[in-house]
Design an enzyme around this catalytic site. Structure first.
Site, mmCIF file in Angstrom:
data_model
loop_
_atom_site.group_PDB
_atom_site.id
_atom_site.type_symbol
_atom_site.label_atom_id
_atom_site.label_comp_id
_atom_site.label_asym_id
_atom_site.label_seq_id
_atom_site.Cartn_x
_atom_site.Cartn_y
_atom_site.Cartn_z
ATOM 1 N N GLU A 37 12.531 -9.669 1.998
ATOM 2 C CA GLU A 37 11.807 -8.482 2.487
ATOM 3 C C GLU A 37 12.626 -7.239 2.157
ATOM 4 O OE1 GLU A 37 11.270 -8.425 6.752
ATOM 5 O OE2 GLU A 37 10.506 -6.367 6.716
ATOM 6 N N HIS A 40 12.725 -2.720 2.000
ATOM 7 C CA HIS A 40 12.177 -1.396 2.306
ATOM 8 C C HIS A 40 13.103 -0.337 1.731
ATOM 9 C CE1 HIS A 40 9.370 -3.288 5.015
ATOM 10 N NE2 HIS A 40 10.387 -4.003 5.465
ATOM 11 N N LEU A 41 12.504 0.750 1.296
ATOM 12 C CA LEU A 41 13.307 1.903 0.861
ATOM 13 C C LEU A 41 13.995 2.546 2.060
ATOM 14 C CD1 LEU A 41 10.276 2.947 -1.153
ATOM 15 C CD2 LEU A 41 12.474 2.970 -2.312
ATOM 16 N N SER A 42 13.228 2.744 3.128
ATOM 17 C CA SER A 42 13.760 3.425 4.322
ATOM 18 C C SER A 42 14.318 2.400 5.297
ATOM 19 C CB SER A 42 12.647 4.242 4.977
ATOM 20 O OG SER A 42 11.613 3.386 5.431
ATOM 21 N N ASP A 55 1.798 -15.764 7.117
ATOM 22 C CA ASP A 55 1.320 -17.131 6.908
ATOM 23 C C ASP A 55 1.347 -17.523 5.429
ATOM 24 O OD1 ASP A 55 0.942 -17.357 9.623
ATOM 25 O OD2 ASP A 55 -1.247 -17.199 9.550
ATOM 26 N N ARG A 108 5.087 11.091 -2.369
ATOM 27 C CA ARG A 108 4.809 10.778 -0.971
ATOM 28 C C ARG A 108 6.053 10.963 -0.107
ATOM 29 N NH1 ARG A 108 4.839 4.640 1.136
ATOM 30 N NH2 ARG A 108 4.079 5.059 3.229
ATOM 31 N N TYR A 162 11.224 8.864 1.355
ATOM 32 C CA TYR A 162 11.234 7.810 0.333
ATOM 33 C C TYR A 162 11.916 8.221 -0.974
ATOM 34 C CZ TYR A 162 7.911 5.690 3.541
ATOM 35 O OH TYR A 162 7.327 5.156 4.657
ATOM 36 N N ALA A 205 3.230 -0.835 4.800
ATOM 37 C CA ALA A 205 2.684 -0.817 6.168
ATOM 38 C C ALA A 205 2.247 -2.203 6.648
ATOM 39 C CB ALA A 205 1.515 0.158 6.236
ATOM 40 N N PRO A 238 0.792 -1.230 0.000
ATOM 41 C CA PRO A 238 0.000 0.000 0.000
ATOM 42 C C PRO A 238 0.826 1.283 0.000
ATOM 43 C CG PRO A 238 -0.082 -1.062 2.149
ATOM 44 C CD PRO A 238 0.553 -2.032 1.208
ATOM 45 N N ASN A 239 0.335 2.218 -0.757
ATOM 46 C CA ASN A 239 0.871 3.584 -0.868
ATOM 47 C C ASN A 239 2.173 3.680 -1.669
ATOM 48 O OD1 ASN A 239 -1.232 4.837 0.766
ATOM 49 N ND2 ASN A 239 -0.317 3.713 2.462
ATOM 50 N N ARG A 289 13.447 4.415 12.378
ATOM 51 C CA ARG A 289 12.251 5.264 12.317
ATOM 52 C C ARG A 289 11.379 5.066 13.573
ATOM 53 N NH1 ARG A 289 9.396 4.784 6.725
ATOM 54 N NH2 ARG A 289 8.357 6.645 7.591
ATOM 55 N N ARG A 329 7.571 0.796 13.557
ATOM 56 C CA ARG A 329 8.124 0.246 12.306
ATOM 57 C C ARG A 329 9.296 -0.706 12.562
ATOM 58 N NH1 ARG A 329 5.646 3.494 8.275
ATOM 59 N NH2 ARG A 329 5.277 5.583 9.069
ATOM 60 N N HIS A 348 4.212 -4.435 9.213
ATOM 61 C CA HIS A 348 4.150 -4.271 10.672
ATOM 62 C C HIS A 348 2.855 -4.802 11.274
ATOM 63 C CE1 HIS A 348 7.437 -1.708 9.498
ATOM 64 N NE2 HIS A 348 6.624 -0.897 8.830
ATOM 65 N N ASN A 361 8.067 -5.724 -0.910
ATOM 66 C CA ASN A 361 7.970 -4.534 -0.069
ATOM 67 C C ASN A 361 6.509 -4.477 0.381
ATOM 68 O OD1 ASN A 361 7.907 -2.132 1.266
ATOM 69 N ND2 ASN A 361 8.986 -0.955 -0.314
HETATM 70 C C1 DQA Z 1 8.324 1.028 3.692
HETATM 71 C C2 DQA Z 1 8.435 1.218 5.213
HETATM 72 C C3 DQA Z 1 7.091 1.007 5.889
HETATM 73 O O1 DQA Z 1 7.211 1.218 7.294
HETATM 74 C C4 DQA Z 1 6.060 1.993 5.355
HETATM 75 O O2 DQA Z 1 4.791 1.747 5.919
HETATM 76 C C5 DQA Z 1 6.005 2.029 3.875
HETATM 77 C C6 DQA Z 1 7.237 1.907 3.096
HETATM 78 C C7 DQA Z 1 9.641 1.362 2.960
HETATM 79 O O3 DQA Z 1 9.793 0.926 1.827
HETATM 80 O O4 DQA Z 1 10.492 2.064 3.515
HETATM 81 O O5 DQA Z 1 4.946 2.252 3.299
HETATM 82 O O6 DQA Z 1 8.030 -0.342 3.436
#
Ligand code: DQA
Length: 147
Positions: free
Chosen positions: A97, A99-101, A86, A17, A22, A76, A9-10, A106, A110, A79, A73
């Site tokens: 797994e 993540h950009l950040s 599962d 954003r 990011y 959200a 998501p997002n 953070r 997270r 978490h 990725n």
């Molecule tokens: C994220 C980190 C997550 O905590 C956050 O909710 C995101 C992006 C990242 O790529 O840094 O939407 O997965």
């Protein structure tokens, strides 16, 4: 070599954003960067994004037999989602797994990833370059698992 990149998501909003967190690169930019490098490595890939948790679960389930590695990725849902955890452990496709950040640097909520324990490893904090690192890790998993 078939690699499935899944984005939660997002992440469709990348570029607009919270650019201070990011970066300014869009998801389409990331996809074309990954596609270029995948061609060099001789890997085929699918690159998808959804805002819906159940859609990610379905894609993970149907990756079995169709893809060698999943790069996820989960945004959200990382978490919060026992369902994603599962799906990953139930399907058994090696999953990376990403993540950009750097989620560990953070907010405290997270720091916990519900999927980390069922993934091969975690790459976080390198911005869009996290995706290229994940591609290299995926190729390495595939190459080292050949008989
Ligand atoms: C994220 C980190 C997550 O905590 C956050 O909710 C995101 C992006 C990242 O790529 O840094 O939407 O997965």
């Amino acid at each position: 070599m078939k690699i499935l990149f899944l984005n939660g998501p997002n992440l469709n909003l990348l570029g607009q954003r919270e650019p201070q967190v990011y970066g300014k690169t869009t998801l389409a930019d990331i996809e074309s960067m990954v596609r270029k490098q995948a061609a060099v490595r001789g890997a085929a890939l699918e690159f998808r994004q959804t805002n819906i948790e159940g859609e990610l679960v379905g894609w993970i389930q149907s990756a079995k037999g169709a893809f060698d590695v999943i790069v996820l990725n989960a945004a959200a849902y990382t978490h919060t989602s026992v369902a994603l955890r599962d799906a990953i452990s139930g399907t058994g496709v090696p999953t990376i797994e990403i993540h950009l950040s750097n989620i560990h640097a953070r907010e405290e909520f997270r720091h916990k990833s519900l999927i980390a324990g069922v993934c091969r490893g975690q790459i976080a904090g390198f911005g869009s370059y996290s995706y290229l690192l994940a591609l290299e890790a995926a190729v390495n998993i595939i190459e080292t698992s050949k008989p």
